[in-house]
Design a protein around this motif. Sequence first.
Motif, PDB file in Angstrom:
ATOM      1  N   GLU A 379       0.855  -1.193   0.000  1.00 48.38           N
ATOM      2  CA  GLU A 379       0.000   0.000   0.000  1.00 48.38           C
ATOM      3  C   GLU A 379       0.884   1.234   0.000  1.00 48.38           C
ATOM      4  O   GLU A 379       1.911   1.279   0.684  1.00 48.38           O
ATOM      5  N   ALA A 380       0.478   2.239  -0.779  1.00 45.57           N
ATOM      6  CA  ALA A 380       1.219   3.503  -0.836  1.00 45.57           C
ATOM      7  C   ALA A 380       0.226   4.629  -1.044  1.00 45.57           C
ATOM      8  O   ALA A 380      -0.609   4.569  -1.952  1.00 45.57           O
ATOM      9  N   GLY A 381       0.299   5.652  -0.194  1.00 47.03           N
ATOM     10  CA  GLY A 381      -0.602   6.782  -0.344  1.00 47.03           C
ATOM     11  C   GLY A 381      -0.599   7.659   0.891  1.00 47.03           C
ATOM     12  O   GLY A 381       0.054   7.363   1.909  1.00 47.03           O
ATOM     13  N   PRO A 382      -1.324   8.780   0.816  1.00 47.66           N
ATOM     14  CA  PRO A 382      -1.385   9.704   1.957  1.00 47.66           C
ATOM     15  C   PRO A 382      -2.059   9.053   3.159  1.00 47.66           C
ATOM     16  O   PRO A 382      -3.007   8.289   3.016  1.00 47.66           O
ATOM     17  N   ASP A 383      -1.546   9.378   4.338  1.00 47.13           N
ATOM     18  CA  ASP A 383      -2.122   8.922   5.599  1.00 47.13           C
ATOM     19  C   ASP A 383      -2.172  10.138   6.521  1.00 47.13           C
ATOM     20  O   ASP A 383      -1.245  10.407   7.281  1.00 47.13           O
ATOM     21  N   GLY A 384      -3.255  10.902   6.385  1.00 47.20           N
ATOM     22  CA  GLY A 384      -3.327  12.164   7.101  1.00 47.20           C
ATOM     23  C   GLY A 384      -2.368  13.161   6.470  1.00 47.20           C
ATOM     24  O   GLY A 384      -2.440  13.448   5.269  1.00 47.20           O
ATOM     25  N   GLU A 385      -1.464  13.697   7.265  1.00 47.27           N
ATOM     26  CA  GLU A 385      -0.478  14.648   6.776  1.00 47.27           C
ATOM     27  C   GLU A 385       0.843  13.972   6.425  1.00 47.27           C
ATOM     28  O   GLU A 385       1.854  14.641   6.209  1.00 47.27           O
ATOM     29  N   ARG A 386       0.822  12.656   6.340  1.00 48.69           N
ATOM     30  CA  ARG A 386       2.054  11.927   6.050  1.00 48.69           C
ATOM     31  C   ARG A 386       1.827  10.990   4.856  1.00 48.69           C
ATOM     32  O   ARG A 386       0.693  10.677   4.501  1.00 48.69           O
ATOM     33  N   TRP A 387       2.917  10.595   4.271  1.00 46.05           N
ATOM     34  CA  TRP A 387       2.885   9.617   3.178  1.00 46.05           C
ATOM     35  C   TRP A 387       3.388   8.286   3.724  1.00 46.05           C
ATOM     36  O   TRP A 387       4.440   8.220   4.355  1.00 46.05           O
ATOM     37  N   ARG A 388       2.611   7.216   3.458  1.00 44.71           N
ATOM     38  CA  ARG A 388       2.942   5.902   4.001  1.00 44.71           C
ATOM     39  C   ARG A 388       3.137   4.896   2.869  1.00 44.71           C
ATOM     40  O   ARG A 388       2.298   4.774   1.980  1.00 44.71           O
ATOM     41  N   LEU A 389       4.257   4.217   2.945  1.00 45.55           N
ATOM     42  CA  LEU A 389       4.530   3.080   2.068  1.00 45.55           C
ATOM     43  C   LEU A 389       4.689   1.865   2.978  1.00 45.55           C
ATOM     44  O   LEU A 389       5.574   1.818   3.818  1.00 45.55           O
ATOM     45  N   SER A 390       3.796   0.889   2.811  1.00 44.85           N
ATOM     46  CA  SER A 390       3.835  -0.281   3.699  1.00 44.85           C
ATOM     47  C   SER A 390       3.648  -1.547   2.884  1.00 44.85           C
ATOM     48  O   SER A 390       3.000  -1.547   1.834  1.00 44.85           O
ATOM     49  N   ALA A 391       4.248  -2.621   3.371  1.00 45.14           N
ATOM     50  CA  ALA A 391       4.160  -3.909   2.698  1.00 45.14           C
ATOM     51  C   ALA A 391       4.100  -5.007   3.731  1.00 45.14           C
ATOM     52  O   ALA A 391       4.730  -4.943   4.790  1.00 45.14           O
ATOM     53  N   THR A 392       3.339  -6.048   3.404  1.00 45.12           N
ATOM     54  CA  THR A 392       3.256  -7.244   4.238  1.00 45.12           C
ATOM     55  C   THR A 392       3.508  -8.447   3.333  1.00 45.12           C
ATOM     56  O   THR A 392       2.809  -8.639   2.336  1.00 45.12           O
ATOM     57  N   ILE A 393       4.512  -9.244   3.694  1.00 48.62           N
ATOM     58  CA  ILE A 393       4.901 -10.386   2.870  1.00 48.62           C
ATOM     59  C   ILE A 393       4.848 -11.648   3.738  1.00 48.62           C
ATOM     60  O   ILE A 393       5.514 -11.724   4.767  1.00 48.62           O
TER      61      ILE A 393
END
Length: 399
Positions: A379-393
Amino acid sequence: MSGFPRSLLRPGGYLSVPYALLGTALTLPAFPFALVVVLIPGPPQLHFVLALAVVALVLGLAGLAGPTRRFGVAVANAMLGTDLPSPGRARPAWPDRLRSAAWLVLHGALGGLLLMVEGMLLLGVLMPVMWLNGDQGQFSFFGATTDAGPWTVPVALVMLVAALLLAAAATRGFRAGAAALLGPSAAERAALAERRAAVLAQRNRLARELHDSIGHTLTTSTLHAAAAAELVEADPAQVRRALGTIEEASRSALEDLDHVLGLLREEPAAKEPTRTLTEVDVLAVRAREAGLDVRLAVTGPVAVLPAAVSREGYRIVQEGLTNALRHAGPGGVDVRVEARPDHLEIAVVNTLAGAGPRPGRRGLAGLAERVEALRGELEAGPDGERWRLSATIPLRAGA
């Protein structure tokens, strides 16, 4: 003018003649086997028919060999201008062997027949020459006898045109026959499609590797060079550290580039560089020296992660930090790597800058493909006032 008439004006329309010569030459090694028919009692006509049958049988048996099919495809492409795919080194199936055998027999038989008829037609072209030289001999046509004369000129022209038409028609016929009997079967087309898909997948993987490695190196090197230019007089020690980081990052990128170029050239390349999550702290150090406030948290046994998972995890962190270097606003960048018993979690979070982040689409698309190949989620996109790039493998087949 199109199609068949147009082929009369191109030299390539008469490729059937050298191709027929080759087919006739291929039958010659089979003729010694046909000599055994003279031992069979019977009239000469029977011996002739049996000899042709023996030659066809020998050619058919030779056509069953796998190399014969590869040879036939190569010769058709070179001499007829066809574009048949190579069958490769795999052993052809029996239906394909039978098609190759049939084509070898037809190549020899039709080639010999074409040369015989062409020879007869071209001999007719010589009739006006004999007449002009004063030869007053007679010519026989289907039992009728006539004297040489001016009539030989139009007859010779007709026979010349007939020879050209026959050669052009034979060229098209040979091409159609080669495509039908030497062209790929359904199984060969499927194998060819798989090979092409594998090549495309390899190229896409190499493109992603270059994007991740070279893009990260150029970004960090540019920022370090800009910082060094500002501190060249005020803080020489910091400049030296920046130059050292640029040198180290460039050497790492050169190793990746050397490996990728070796694969593209199909040459022995240097051993594939291993970038895993055990080196994620190096990424954090480079990002800090480039001006980012990186807060790295690594938990769990990352050193024992599966190699493929660890490599892709490293690339995910690298891409997240590269985008943060390019687009992050003021504030820290949080990097969390957590290796759990059944899955790996990665998150890179940074502040948004101005109108928002402009992360590289190619980089994120490549990451999504990698994570999906490992049955994970990204997942990648805005999270409130922050940008979040997260992955679960997941780490287990059933996870």
